[in-house]
Design a protein around this motif. Structure first.
Motif, PDB file in Angstrom:
ATOM      1  N   ARG A  37       0.810  -1.138  -0.198  1.00  0.00           N
ATOM      2  CA  ARG A  37       0.035   0.089   0.025  1.00  0.00           C
ATOM      3  C   ARG A  37       0.759   1.225   0.072  1.00  0.00           C
ATOM      4  NH1 ARG A  37      -3.034  -2.970   3.770  1.00  0.00           N
ATOM      5  NH2 ARG A  37      -2.289  -1.855   5.527  1.00  0.00           N
ATOM      6  N   TYR A  38       2.071   1.251   0.854  1.00  0.00           N
ATOM      7  CA  TYR A  38       2.872   2.337   0.762  1.00  0.00           C
ATOM      8  C   TYR A  38       3.478   2.596  -0.394  1.00  0.00           C
ATOM      9  CZ  TYR A  38       6.149   5.577   2.751  1.00  0.00           C
ATOM     10  OH  TYR A  38       6.910   6.677   3.099  1.00  0.00           O
ATOM     11  N   SER A  39       3.949   1.622  -0.993  1.00  0.00           N
ATOM     12  CA  SER A  39       4.942   1.773  -2.014  1.00  0.00           C
ATOM     13  C   SER A  39       3.895   1.870  -3.398  1.00  0.00           C
ATOM     14  CB  SER A  39       5.719   0.464  -2.385  1.00  0.00           C
ATOM     15  OG  SER A  39       4.726  -0.794  -2.405  1.00  0.00           O
ATOM     16  N   ALA A  40       2.772   1.700  -3.304  1.00  0.00           N
ATOM     17  CA  ALA A  40       1.780   2.243  -4.434  1.00  0.00           C
ATOM     18  C   ALA A  40       1.995   3.688  -5.021  1.00  0.00           C
ATOM     19  CB  ALA A  40       0.459   1.716  -4.322  1.00  0.00           C
ATOM     20  N   GLU A  41       2.097   4.604  -3.840  1.00  0.00           N
ATOM     21  CA  GLU A  41       2.303   5.909  -4.172  1.00  0.00           C
ATOM     22  C   GLU A  41       3.332   6.272  -4.755  1.00  0.00           C
ATOM     23  OE1 GLU A  41       1.483   7.935  -0.507  1.00  0.00           O
ATOM     24  OE2 GLU A  41      -0.439   6.693   0.021  1.00  0.00           O
ATOM     25  N   GLY A  42       4.642   5.084  -4.865  1.00  0.00           N
ATOM     26  CA  GLY A  42       5.810   5.648  -5.507  1.00  0.00           C
ATOM     27  C   GLY A  42       6.484   6.705  -4.518  1.00  0.00           C
ATOM     28  N   GLY A  43       7.832   6.740  -5.252  1.00  0.00           N
ATOM     29  CA  GLY A  43       8.732   7.982  -4.399  1.00  0.00           C
ATOM     30  C   GLY A  43       9.662   6.939  -3.765  1.00  0.00           C
ATOM     31  N   VAL A  44      10.351   7.737  -2.801  1.00  0.00           N
ATOM     32  CA  VAL A  44      11.432   7.082  -1.801  1.00  0.00           C
ATOM     33  C   VAL A  44      10.802   6.470  -0.632  1.00  0.00           C
ATOM     34  CG1 VAL A  44      13.501   7.574  -0.342  1.00  0.00           C
ATOM     35  CG2 VAL A  44      13.355   8.665  -2.708  1.00  0.00           C
ATOM     36  N   ILE A  45      11.206   5.134  -0.121  1.00  0.00           N
ATOM     37  CA  ILE A  45      10.682   4.738   1.113  1.00  0.00           C
ATOM     38  C   ILE A  45      11.310   5.263   2.268  1.00  0.00           C
ATOM     39  CG2 ILE A  45      10.486   2.338   2.241  1.00  0.00           C
ATOM     40  CD1 ILE A  45       8.948   2.628  -0.287  1.00  0.00           C
ATOM     41  N   THR A  46      10.606   5.874   2.916  1.00  0.00           N
ATOM     42  CA  THR A  46      11.199   6.968   3.927  1.00  0.00           C
ATOM     43  C   THR A  46      11.957   6.075   5.088  1.00  0.00           C
ATOM     44  OG1 THR A  46       9.116   7.179   5.218  1.00  0.00           O
ATOM     45  CG2 THR A  46       9.318   8.524   3.801  1.00  0.00           C
ATOM     46  N   GLY A  47      12.900   6.634   5.821  1.00  0.00           N
ATOM     47  CA  GLY A  47      13.735   5.975   6.954  1.00  0.00           C
ATOM     48  C   GLY A  47      12.941   5.772   7.960  1.00  0.00           C
ATOM     49  N   ALA A  48      11.692   6.501   8.425  1.00  0.00           N
ATOM     50  CA  ALA A  48      10.531   6.315   9.292  1.00  0.00           C
ATOM     51  C   ALA A  48       9.773   5.235   9.179  1.00  0.00           C
ATOM     52  CB  ALA A  48      10.032   7.521   9.470  1.00  0.00           C
ATOM     53  N   PHE A  49       9.402   4.900   7.616  1.00  0.00           N
ATOM     54  CA  PHE A  49       8.375   3.676   7.332  1.00  0.00           C
ATOM     55  C   PHE A  49       9.477   2.536   7.443  1.00  0.00           C
ATOM     56  CE2 PHE A  49       6.754   0.939   4.251  1.00  0.00           C
ATOM     57  CZ  PHE A  49       5.417   0.677   4.853  1.00  0.00           C
ATOM     58  N   ALA A  50      10.668   2.569   6.848  1.00  0.00           N
ATOM     59  CA  ALA A  50      11.393   1.261   6.874  1.00  0.00           C
ATOM     60  C   ALA A  50      11.813   0.839   8.546  1.00  0.00           C
ATOM     61  CB  ALA A  50      12.924   1.817   6.326  1.00  0.00           C
ATOM     62  N   PHE A  51      11.919   1.912   9.352  1.00  0.00           N
ATOM     63  CA  PHE A  51      12.308   1.421  10.623  1.00  0.00           C
ATOM     64  C   PHE A  51      10.820   0.933  11.356  1.00  0.00           C
ATOM     65  CE2 PHE A  51      12.226   2.471  15.226  1.00  0.00           C
ATOM     66  CZ  PHE A  51      13.513   1.974  15.447  1.00  0.00           C
ATOM     67  N   GLU A  52       9.828   1.521  10.796  1.00  0.00           N
ATOM     68  CA  GLU A  52       8.231   0.953  11.326  1.00  0.00           C
ATOM     69  C   GLU A  52       8.334  -0.586  10.948  1.00  0.00           C
ATOM     70  OE1 GLU A  52       3.782   1.232  10.496  1.00  0.00           O
ATOM     71  OE2 GLU A  52       4.826   2.906   9.957  1.00  0.00           O
ATOM     72  N   LEU A  53       8.532  -0.944   9.661  1.00  0.00           N
ATOM     73  CA  LEU A  53       8.568  -2.176   9.314  1.00  0.00           C
ATOM     74  C   LEU A  53       9.677  -3.221  10.161  1.00  0.00           C
ATOM     75  CD1 LEU A  53       8.596  -2.236   5.350  1.00  0.00           C
ATOM     76  CD2 LEU A  53       6.722  -2.826   6.935  1.00  0.00           C
ATOM     77  N   TYR A  54      10.752  -2.585  10.260  1.00  0.00           N
ATOM     78  CA  TYR A  54      11.750  -3.417  11.309  1.00  0.00           C
ATOM     79  C   TYR A  54      11.378  -3.422  12.553  1.00  0.00           C
ATOM     80  CZ  TYR A  54      16.126  -3.672  13.969  1.00  0.00           C
ATOM     81  OH  TYR A  54      17.176  -3.927  14.614  1.00  0.00           O
ATOM     82  N   ASP A  55      10.936  -2.512  13.099  1.00  0.00           N
ATOM     83  CA  ASP A  55      10.680  -2.575  14.523  1.00  0.00           C
ATOM     84  C   ASP A  55       9.365  -3.151  14.909  1.00  0.00           C
ATOM     85  OD1 ASP A  55      11.358  -1.717  17.197  1.00  0.00           O
ATOM     86  OD2 ASP A  55      10.014  -0.110  17.191  1.00  0.00           O
TER      87      ASP A  55
END
Length: 871
Positions: A383-401
């Motif tokens: 859902r997040y990546s469907a909007e395109g653009g850079v995957i933010t560090g905050a979102f990547a950390f949310e997936l990690y944490d």
């Protein structure tokens, strides 16, 4: 040679050199706040090196299971990618405690490698410490001269402080070390590049296999070094690397240490090992990680969301993620490797074989849980990546944490979509988390100030609660910004926290008994009993009275002895598979965790409680046996706990030889009658295959029973002295249900009567039928029923109802299906916007949503805002 033969040859060799062969310590560390896991063979001997405990034997050898998930060359995300780093590994080691030193350690290591294992001498290189002028540390000339007897000078290399000076930590024992490296390259490769140029250069085929550490210094808080009273030898040889060398493999994973696991994975996944590098990495990760996970669980640490449990959960999830992503294993698979692993270590580490079913069950449930989380996280990424653009560090950390996604998985999924990940932002968020974690657990301990020499502190608290003693050393400690003091006594009656039993509290009184300091806790650290105070006595010299808080100790003993009775009763009622998995014993209650795969029924709980209390009433005397040889204790049928490291001599606690007989170092009642009464107050699940019982005893149990009786008397009074309370309550509930049904019927009729009035309030706004109406109904269900009744009457509807129920403002939004589909309106989004006026929030579905709030006067503004939203 097979892996088992190689391991046994090492132990046999050092046994012939008069070494005592000792068992591996558990991989989960207890009573050492600086470590979560055993990460080196020397951990179990740390207190000997620190001079805080005498050695039982001057020479020992063993194979120690270790776990490393951070530090030099051991980042978790690299394991499985290279050929020789692991999470769980075996460390073969031999030690000298003030006995032999460099000459014997070096000559024996050379003898074993070249004569027993027959490694070609021209493939071996050794390193010595080159010295460090800044710290005044000389070159290890002694080691150099000894090595010259065996090795040509050109293969004796000098190493810097980073590679050839070993330190336990920022403070503590340290000394130079001498490593042995082996060049596993082909003859052609060796002729092209000398092996000396590749030592300590991270070459995958020129690897260190043995390290001889010569401990002779103690580093103080200010960084200075002082000589240790005795010189020690600490050696370590990586078993998996050694097997690789002797079996002439290019990777540790190609040996019979890992191949049975990899072959099982390949066979049952239908994917050949060696055909695809990414799939090979996945198999190596699974084979490596299941070893770490299994042994940690067998040693008593279950996966969880904090500390050591979180580390294991992270390792497990990394393995599952590789299986899911690269081997397309969408169902739990890792748990199926446990029987293979247990067979491999039979006769070496039998803890795993004894708990095979339990370990497999825990891993299975963890896999099932994470596979659900993984699927959710992937959907969130999509859902997040469907909007395109850079995957933010905050979102990547949310997936990690939150979802346990290692960052490389997020990068992989992003690359597949042609997107980039803000790695700087991710690293910043990760660093912030680590800094918060470090700050929460930061302890700054000063050097010990020694007042009087002491070889080993003596605990006399089994027999005495008040003694005359003296302070032998102390240090100042800052824990979470608060200053405290750690005191060590020559003799102490204070029990240090261990085995689930909390540490004693009490007082240290001066000899005249005019002044005292409170002991707020007692803990173990590296073999020392640490008495924690917030102030120091006015003078540290002379004699002191050490006085344990007797009431607190007695209540704690009641609960501790009750856990032994409970353990025995659980085995009797549920079966012999029950084993203790953890406990907490304090003055207020007991908590007992044990292996069992189903909820305990009320009937079983009652039976367990009855058995325990029958034993309490029998007033069974405590039979205590101290300093019993460990094997003799096992032969007598005693219950030993998995994950505990027992010494050569143990203490047996028995309440009736045919009922409860356990190894235990805690304090206990003199007879079971002292417990008074045991009342089970809770039963719950802790983790897969682990249940928990909470219970109270003595005074607390009496207070509980009296409280229950008071409530019963109050109920009788309210029910006008009813003799049969359950029957009276059932009658009351039946009457209440009847009245509730009548009331609901009345509300439905009232709402039905209102629907015409509400429908008549329709007005057309932007081509839609908007109704805003303040309703006077006593429940949210009644408002909902009214809304759906109006929906059936009015097409193209946007309905906004406001209400005040029990003094709390509420908003309900309902939209016709075609309004949602054709106009793109969303009830959930609308209600959140409207809820701002009542200082609240809410949500729901696109066609129906509700919100609640605090500010009832804001309801008057809702109609106008609703009209604006659809205009």
């Amino acid at each position: 040679m097979t892996a088992k033969e190689i391991r046994q040859a090492f132990l046999n060799f050092f046994e012939l050199k008069q070494h005592r062969i000792v068992s591996s310590a558990p991989i989960v560390v207890k009573n050492d706040p600086t470590l979560m896991f055993t990460n080196a063979g020397m951990n179990q001997f740390k207190e000997i090196f620190l001079g805080e405990k005498p050695a039982s034997f001057n020479r020992v050898a063993d194979t120690q299971r270790c776990l490393r998930v951070s530090g030099k060359h051991n980042d978790l995300e690299e394991v499985g990618i290279d050929t020789y780093h692991h999470t769980m590994f075996e460390m073969l080691g031999n030690w000298s405690f003030g006995d032999y030193f460099k000459k014997e350690a070096i000559s024996w290591s050379w003898e074993l490698l070249t004569e027993v294992y027959q490694i070609p001498k021209d493939r071996l290189y050794v390193t010595i410490f080159q010295g460090d002028e800044r710290e005044g540390l000389p070159r290890d000339e002694e080691a150099y001269q000894i090595w010259k007897e065996f090795v040509p000078a050109e293969r004796i290399l000098e190493g810097n402080k980073k590679d050839n000076f070993w330190e336990m930590g920022e403070t503590g024992p340290c000394g130079s070390c001498s490593e042995i490296h082996v060049d596993c390259r082909s003859d052609e490769e060796r002729s092209e590049t000398p092996g000396a140029a590749l030592v300590n250069a991270d070459h995958p085929q020129v690897i260190e296999i043995w390290n001889n550490v010569f401990m002779q210094y103690n580093r103080l808080k200010d960084g200075s070094l002082q000589d240790l009273p005795s010189k020690h030898v600490d050696t370590g040889m990586g078993f998996e690397r050694l097997v690789r060398v002797l079996q002439r493999k290019s990777s540790n994973y190609d040996t019979d240490v890992f191949q049975p696991l990899i072959e099982f994975i390949a066979s049952h996944s239908g994917i050949a090992y060696g055909a695809d590098e990414q799939k090979d990495i996945a198999m190596r990760v699974m084979a490596d990680h299941v070893r770490a996970i299994s042994f940690v669980i067998a040693d008593g640490q279950l996966p969880s969301n904090n500390k050591a449990g979180y580390v294991i959960r992270r390792i497990l999830r990394r393995a599952v993620r590789y299986a899911y992503t690269f081997l397309s294993l969408k169902e739990p698979f890792l748990n199926r490797l446990v029987p293979v692993l247990a067979d491999q270590f039979a006769g070496v580490f039998d803890e795993l074989s004894a708990q095979r079913d339990f370990v497999q069950k825990v891993i299975l449930e963890e896999e099932q849980s994470f596979l659900r989380t993984l699927a959710t996280g992937i959907q969130r990424f999509e859902r997040y990546s469907a909007e395109g653009g850079v995957i933010t560090g905050a979102f990547a950390f949310e997936l990690y944490d939150t979802f346990g996604f290692p960052i490389d998985l997020t990068e992989l999924m992003a690359r597949e979509k042609g997107l980039n990940v803000d790695m700087d932002g991710f690293q910043a968020a990760l660093t912030q988390q680590k800094d918060r974690s470090r700050a929460a657990t930061a302890i700054d301990a000063g050097d010990w100030i020694v007042l009087s020499p002491l070889e080993e502190s003596t605990f006399v608290g089994y027999d005495e609660l008040e003694i005359e003693t003296e302070i032998v050393k102390y240090r100042k400690v800052n824990s979470k910004g608060k200053d405290q003091y750690h005191l060590v006594l020559r003799e102490t009656p204070f029990y240090a926290e261990s085995g689930g039993q909390v540490g004693d509290t009490g007082r240290l009184e001066d000899h005249s008994r005019l002044f005292y300091v409170d002991v707020i806790d007692t803990r173990k650290e590296n073999g020392l009993t640490i008495h924690i105070t917030e102030t120091l006595p006015e003078t540290l010299e002379g004699k002191f009275w050490a006085v344990v808080d007797e009431d607190r100790r007695r209540l704690t003993e009641n609960n501790h002895s009750a856990t032994h009775l409970l353990h025995a009763a659980l085995k009797q009622v549920l079966g012999g598979h029950v084993n203790q998995k953890g406990s907490l014993v304090n003055a207020d209650y007991l908590r007992f965790d044990f292996s069992h795969f189903a909820k305990i029924t009320d009937e079983e709980l009652l039976q367990i409680e009855q058995i325990v209390n029958a034993r309490v009433r029998e007033n069974i005397p405590l039979v205590e046996a101290r300093n019993v040889p460990y094997q003799q204790a096992l032969d007598s049928g005693v219950t030993a706990l998995f994950g505990e490291k027992y010494g050569d001599f143990v203490r047996i606690i028995t309440f009736d030889d045919h009922f409860s007989k356990e190894l235990c170092g805690g304090t206990h009642v003199r007879a079971t009658g002292q417990i008074g009464f045991v009342k089970i107050v809770a039963e719950s699940a802790v983790a897969a295959g682990v249940r928990r019982i909470e219970a109270i005893t003595a005074d607390r149990a009496q207070e509980f029973i009296l409280g229950q009786n008071t409530q019963i008397q109050a109920l009788k009074s309210l029910l006008k002295g009813a003799k049969d309370l359950p029957a009276a309550v059932h009658t009351l509930l039946d009457e209440n249900n009847r009245l509730r049904r009548e009331m609901e019927k009345h509300l439905m009729e009232r709402a039905a009567g209102m629907k015409t009035e509400v429908a008549a309030a329709v007005r057309i706004v932007n081509g839609l039928n908007l109704i805003t109406f303040a309703v006077d109904l006593p429940s949210a269900d009644a408002v909902k029923n009214l809304a759906y009744a109006v929906k059936d009457m009015v097409p193209h509807l946007v309905l906004v109802l406001t209400s005040l129920i029990d003094g709390k403002p509420g908003i309900t939004v309902l939209l016709s299906d075609n309004v949602v589909q054709e106009r793109g309106l969303n009830a959930s989004a609308m209600v959140r916007e409207l809820a701002k006026e009542i200082q609240g929030g809410g949500g729901g579905q696109p066609f129906f949503a509700t919100a609640g709030g605090k500010k009832s006067e804001g309801l008057a503004l809702v109609p106008a805002i609703a009209e604006r939203l659809i205009s």
